[in-house]
Motif scaffolding. Sequence first.
Motif, PDB file in Angstrom:
ATOM      1  N   THR A  76      -9.506 -31.442 -16.435  1.00  0.00           N
ATOM      2  CA  THR A  76      -9.050 -32.343 -17.500  1.00  0.00           C
ATOM      3  C   THR A  76      -7.712 -32.981 -17.143  1.00  0.00           C
ATOM      4  OG1 THR A  76     -10.212 -31.107 -19.220  1.00  0.00           O
ATOM      5  CG2 THR A  76      -8.341 -32.449 -19.921  1.00  0.00           C
ATOM      6  N   GLY A  77      -6.776 -32.156 -16.662  1.00  0.00           N
ATOM      7  CA  GLY A  77      -5.448 -32.677 -16.321  1.00  0.00           C
ATOM      8  C   GLY A  77      -5.483 -33.652 -15.162  1.00  0.00           C
ATOM      9  N   VAL A  78      -6.213 -33.321 -14.097  1.00  0.00           N
ATOM     10  CA  VAL A  78      -6.261 -34.198 -12.915  1.00  0.00           C
ATOM     11  C   VAL A  78      -6.935 -35.520 -13.258  1.00  0.00           C
ATOM     12  CG1 VAL A  78      -7.153 -34.454 -10.577  1.00  0.00           C
ATOM     13  CG2 VAL A  78      -6.231 -32.254 -11.318  1.00  0.00           C
ATOM     14  N   VAL A  79      -8.087 -35.464 -13.935  1.00  0.00           N
ATOM     15  CA  VAL A  79      -8.766 -36.704 -14.331  1.00  0.00           C
ATOM     16  C   VAL A  79      -7.901 -37.507 -15.287  1.00  0.00           C
ATOM     17  CG1 VAL A  79     -10.769 -37.650 -15.548  1.00  0.00           C
ATOM     18  CG2 VAL A  79     -11.073 -35.772 -13.958  1.00  0.00           C
ATOM     19  N   GLY A  80      -7.194 -36.811 -16.179  1.00  0.00           N
ATOM     20  CA  GLY A  80      -6.326 -37.505 -17.124  1.00  0.00           C
ATOM     21  C   GLY A  80      -5.238 -38.306 -16.437  1.00  0.00           C
ATOM     22  N   VAL A  81      -4.654 -37.746 -15.364  1.00  0.00           N
ATOM     23  CA  VAL A  81      -3.613 -38.477 -14.614  1.00  0.00           C
ATOM     24  C   VAL A  81      -4.183 -39.761 -14.016  1.00  0.00           C
ATOM     25  CG1 VAL A  81      -2.134 -38.385 -12.568  1.00  0.00           C
ATOM     26  CG2 VAL A  81      -2.257 -36.413 -14.105  1.00  0.00           C
ATOM     27  N   PHE A  82      -5.340 -39.661 -13.405  1.00  0.00           N
ATOM     28  CA  PHE A  82      -5.933 -40.853 -12.784  1.00  0.00           C
ATOM     29  C   PHE A  82      -6.442 -41.838 -13.833  1.00  0.00           C
ATOM     30  CE2 PHE A  82      -6.046 -37.991  -9.132  1.00  0.00           C
ATOM     31  CZ  PHE A  82      -5.678 -38.847  -8.095  1.00  0.00           C
ATOM     32  N   ALA A  83      -6.947 -41.333 -14.957  1.00  0.00           N
ATOM     33  CA  ALA A  83      -7.417 -42.224 -16.025  1.00  0.00           C
ATOM     34  C   ALA A  83      -6.260 -43.026 -16.604  1.00  0.00           C
ATOM     35  CB  ALA A  83      -8.094 -41.409 -17.120  1.00  0.00           C
ATOM     36  N   ARG A  84      -5.078 -42.410 -16.650  1.00  0.00           N
ATOM     37  CA  ARG A  84      -3.884 -43.130 -17.119  1.00  0.00           C
ATOM     38  C   ARG A  84      -3.608 -44.342 -16.239  1.00  0.00           C
ATOM     39  NH1 ARG A  84      -0.344 -45.797 -18.711  1.00  0.00           N
ATOM     40  NH2 ARG A  84       1.759 -45.246 -19.411  1.00  0.00           N
TER      41      ARG A  84
ATOM     42  N   GLU B  31     -21.998 -54.711 -21.361  1.00  0.00           N
ATOM     43  CA  GLU B  31     -20.628 -54.216 -21.434  1.00  0.00           C
ATOM     44  C   GLU B  31     -20.225 -53.442 -20.182  1.00  0.00           C
ATOM     45  OE1 GLU B  31     -20.200 -51.853 -24.905  1.00  0.00           O
ATOM     46  OE2 GLU B  31     -20.512 -53.503 -26.331  1.00  0.00           O
ATOM     47  N   LEU B  32     -21.203 -53.049 -19.378  1.00  0.00           N
ATOM     48  CA  LEU B  32     -20.912 -52.182 -18.246  1.00  0.00           C
ATOM     49  C   LEU B  32     -20.309 -52.928 -17.065  1.00  0.00           C
ATOM     50  CD1 LEU B  32     -24.128 -49.947 -18.276  1.00  0.00           C
ATOM     51  CD2 LEU B  32     -21.904 -49.467 -19.304  1.00  0.00           C
ATOM     52  N   SER B  33     -20.697 -54.174 -16.891  1.00  0.00           N
ATOM     53  CA  SER B  33     -20.250 -54.907 -15.699  1.00  0.00           C
ATOM     54  C   SER B  33     -18.732 -55.054 -15.653  1.00  0.00           C
ATOM     55  CB  SER B  33     -20.914 -56.288 -15.657  1.00  0.00           C
ATOM     56  OG  SER B  33     -20.611 -57.014 -16.841  1.00  0.00           O
ATOM     57  N   SER B  34     -18.095 -55.183 -16.806  1.00  0.00           N
ATOM     58  CA  SER B  34     -16.645 -55.405 -16.827  1.00  0.00           C
ATOM     59  C   SER B  34     -15.845 -54.158 -16.469  1.00  0.00           C
ATOM     60  CB  SER B  34     -16.212 -55.928 -18.201  1.00  0.00           C
ATOM     61  OG  SER B  34     -16.518 -54.972 -19.208  1.00  0.00           O
ATOM     62  N   ILE B  35     -16.444 -53.000 -16.595  1.00  0.00           N
ATOM     63  CA  ILE B  35     -15.706 -51.763 -16.300  1.00  0.00           C
ATOM     64  C   ILE B  35     -16.381 -50.953 -15.187  1.00  0.00           C
ATOM     65  CG2 ILE B  35     -14.557 -51.518 -18.530  1.00  0.00           C
ATOM     66  CD1 ILE B  35     -17.581 -49.432 -17.901  1.00  0.00           C
ATOM     67  N   ALA B  36     -17.247 -51.614 -14.425  1.00  0.00           N
ATOM     68  CA  ALA B  36     -18.016 -50.905 -13.400  1.00  0.00           C
ATOM     69  C   ALA B  36     -17.105 -50.268 -12.357  1.00  0.00           C
ATOM     70  CB  ALA B  36     -19.008 -51.853 -12.735  1.00  0.00           C
ATOM     71  N   TRP B  37     -16.117 -50.999 -11.892  1.00  0.00           N
ATOM     72  CA  TRP B  37     -15.284 -50.451 -10.814  1.00  0.00           C
ATOM     73  C   TRP B  37     -14.438 -49.279 -11.315  1.00  0.00           C
ATOM     74  CZ3 TRP B  37      -9.992 -50.074 -10.627  1.00  0.00           C
ATOM     75  CH2 TRP B  37      -9.251 -50.826 -11.551  1.00  0.00           C
ATOM     76  N   GLN B  38     -13.951 -49.365 -12.578  1.00  0.00           N
ATOM     77  CA  GLN B  38     -13.194 -48.234 -13.123  1.00  0.00           C
ATOM     78  C   GLN B  38     -14.087 -46.995 -13.255  1.00  0.00           C
ATOM     79  OE1 GLN B  38     -13.245 -51.349 -14.511  1.00  0.00           O
ATOM     80  NE2 GLN B  38     -11.348 -51.755 -15.677  1.00  0.00           N
TER      81      GLN B  38
ATOM     82  N   ILE C  54     -13.339 -39.894  -8.086  1.00  0.00           N
ATOM     83  CA  ILE C  54     -12.162 -39.022  -8.203  1.00  0.00           C
ATOM     84  C   ILE C  54     -12.552 -37.679  -8.797  1.00  0.00           C
ATOM     85  CG2 ILE C  54      -9.990 -38.702  -9.458  1.00  0.00           C
ATOM     86  CD1 ILE C  54      -9.569 -41.767  -9.141  1.00  0.00           C
ATOM     87  N   LEU C  55     -13.416 -37.700  -9.814  1.00  0.00           N
ATOM     88  CA  LEU C  55     -13.871 -36.455 -10.430  1.00  0.00           C
ATOM     89  C   LEU C  55     -14.629 -35.591  -9.419  1.00  0.00           C
ATOM     90  CD1 LEU C  55     -14.394 -34.609 -12.876  1.00  0.00           C
ATOM     91  CD2 LEU C  55     -16.367 -36.048 -13.437  1.00  0.00           C
ATOM     92  N   MET C  56     -15.504 -36.217  -8.631  1.00  0.00           N
ATOM     93  CA  MET C  56     -16.348 -35.460  -7.710  1.00  0.00           C
ATOM     94  C   MET C  56     -15.581 -34.902  -6.517  1.00  0.00           C
ATOM     95  SD  MET C  56     -20.031 -37.445  -7.571  1.00  0.00           S
ATOM     96  CE  MET C  56     -19.365 -39.081  -7.265  1.00  0.00           C
TER      97      MET C  56
ATOM     98  N   VAL D 241     -19.825 -42.129 -15.036  1.00  0.00           N
ATOM     99  CA  VAL D 241     -19.527 -40.814 -14.468  1.00  0.00           C
ATOM    100  C   VAL D 241     -20.786 -39.946 -14.435  1.00  0.00           C
ATOM    101  CG1 VAL D 241     -18.276 -38.656 -14.851  1.00  0.00           C
ATOM    102  CG2 VAL D 241     -17.091 -40.844 -15.109  1.00  0.00           C
ATOM    103  N   VAL D 242     -21.516 -39.912 -15.547  1.00  0.00           N
ATOM    104  CA  VAL D 242     -22.720 -39.088 -15.634  1.00  0.00           C
ATOM    105  C   VAL D 242     -23.790 -39.606 -14.681  1.00  0.00           C
ATOM    106  CG1 VAL D 242     -24.629 -38.423 -17.143  1.00  0.00           C
ATOM    107  CG2 VAL D 242     -22.277 -38.330 -17.981  1.00  0.00           C
ATOM    108  N   LEU D 243     -23.970 -40.914 -14.645  1.00  0.00           N
ATOM    109  CA  LEU D 243     -25.021 -41.500 -13.810  1.00  0.00           C
ATOM    110  C   LEU D 243     -24.767 -41.237 -12.330  1.00  0.00           C
ATOM    111  CD1 LEU D 243     -27.607 -43.133 -14.350  1.00  0.00           C
ATOM    112  CD2 LEU D 243     -26.288 -45.205 -13.846  1.00  0.00           C
ATOM    113  N   THR D 244     -23.547 -41.481 -11.872  1.00  0.00           N
ATOM    114  CA  THR D 244     -23.240 -41.274 -10.454  1.00  0.00           C
ATOM    115  C   THR D 244     -23.278 -39.797 -10.086  1.00  0.00           C
ATOM    116  OG1 THR D 244     -20.886 -41.359 -11.028  1.00  0.00           O
ATOM    117  CG2 THR D 244     -21.887 -43.372 -10.167  1.00  0.00           C
ATOM    118  N   SER D 245     -22.835 -38.935 -10.990  1.00  0.00           N
ATOM    119  CA  SER D 245     -22.883 -37.504 -10.723  1.00  0.00           C
ATOM    120  C   SER D 245     -24.321 -37.039 -10.546  1.00  0.00           C
ATOM    121  CB  SER D 245     -22.225 -36.717 -11.864  1.00  0.00           C
ATOM    122  OG  SER D 245     -22.405 -35.330 -11.701  1.00  0.00           O
TER     123      SER D 245
END
Length: 490
Positions: free
Chosen positions: A99-107, A289-296, A303-305, A365-369
Amino acid sequence: MSHLADQVIMLLAALLLIGVLSTKFSTRFGMPALVLFIAAGMVLSHFIYFNNASLTQVAGIFALVVILFEGGMQTSLKDIRPVIWPALSLSTIGVLVTTGVVGVFARLVLDVPWTESLLFGAIVGSTDAAAVFSVLGGKNIDKRLTSTLEAESGSNDPMAVFLTVTLIEWIQHPNAAWWSLIFSFVWEMGLGLLLGILLGKLAVYLINRINLESSGLYPVLAIGFAVLTYGMAALTHSSGLLAVYVMGLTLGNSELVYHRTIMNFNHGFAWMMQIAMFILLGLLVFPEELSSIAWQGILLSVILMVVARPIGVFLSLMFAKFSLREKTLISWAGLRGAVPIVLATYPLLAGLDHGRLFFNVVFFVVLTSAVIQGTTISPLASRLKLIGQDDNTQPSLMELVALGRTDCEFNHIGIDSLMPIAGKQIADMGLPEDILFTAIIRDKNIVTPHGSTTIQPGDTVYVLSPKAKREEMRALFRCGPRKAAREHTV
């Protein structure tokens, strides 16, 4: 019945059939079936407008109750006892670190406040029981590792739920006292564990002693106890998911009448709930709505994996007796699935500014995982030489037949006086070698078949035979012309 109702029924039938058939594809490629279910929901979203996050959350929670209950019943205490502490460390410390590591990168990636970036980390912080069970099931990966992963995935959901709900409350009420959060954590986990054990033992006692009219009611009774366990935990503000998992663990490791019947029902019901849940979640995703945030989404998933999950695993297993290769596989096997998507509905319903953004990114995240990790776990285990020894424990005959792992089947046939075998001894019937009478029920008693046993009208004969010889087997019991004519007139 209205035309609309007919269409809805046909749609549900198509979804169930597609869902079941798609599992064959997912098994062949080692990919969790959730990918195909979500894809089906996304396709349907072009024809059906669905934007009810509240209904999706309720359906998702109910599905998680069924899935965790089934996972708990399948888990052997004998297998997880040696790895219980590493699994608990993964499900608590591991989730916190992730949670902490993903939170830093999500910021940095999503440009949201710290509290909301940590909320995103909590949403994706836990592995998914349904995905892990489906991918690891049938794989010959070392038993110690699969037991650790299954125990972790079954017990880390409560931690993710607690962190998600707590962070949402903190965002909405930033002046909340920290000591109350610590007390809340201890209360939720402790009481959830206690309720799971107590209600599990109560369920075992009642199931073993109650005399129901039909054996099919016992699985319904067990599911009823699972839902009751979650409801009582929710009413007492404790962890319902933990309580359900522990309750299932208690049931599955106890002497239980109709144990196999309950297990088979739970397995099928859990699959049905997965199909329904993931299709609903797919409907809630709007592809435009997905295309605009695909790269994020893809960046945070990577990063999660390769960063957050490995750091969480290596820190939480620092003192555990796992080798570098074993920790590497555990890191890669942290599949995300239903839980993150269900938790992603919480910010939506709470009305947070970035609720929709989080839901869409969690979808990536779920799909790629599922696609990347799900299809590569088995090859990675082979490369790391972590394939376990072949299990020499032979399954029972009933298990093989019930699970469809044999070309044979059981049939039970009531004997009529007009059947050709009525009044004959088994030795005089000339049975083919591969058709076997296994038991006879006569006057509510079990008779062991021998060559000298005479088949009597009113008997119920249990027959084990190859599926390919089903018609040949039935021909032995086929009535004569008089009986056939009588049946036809009726």
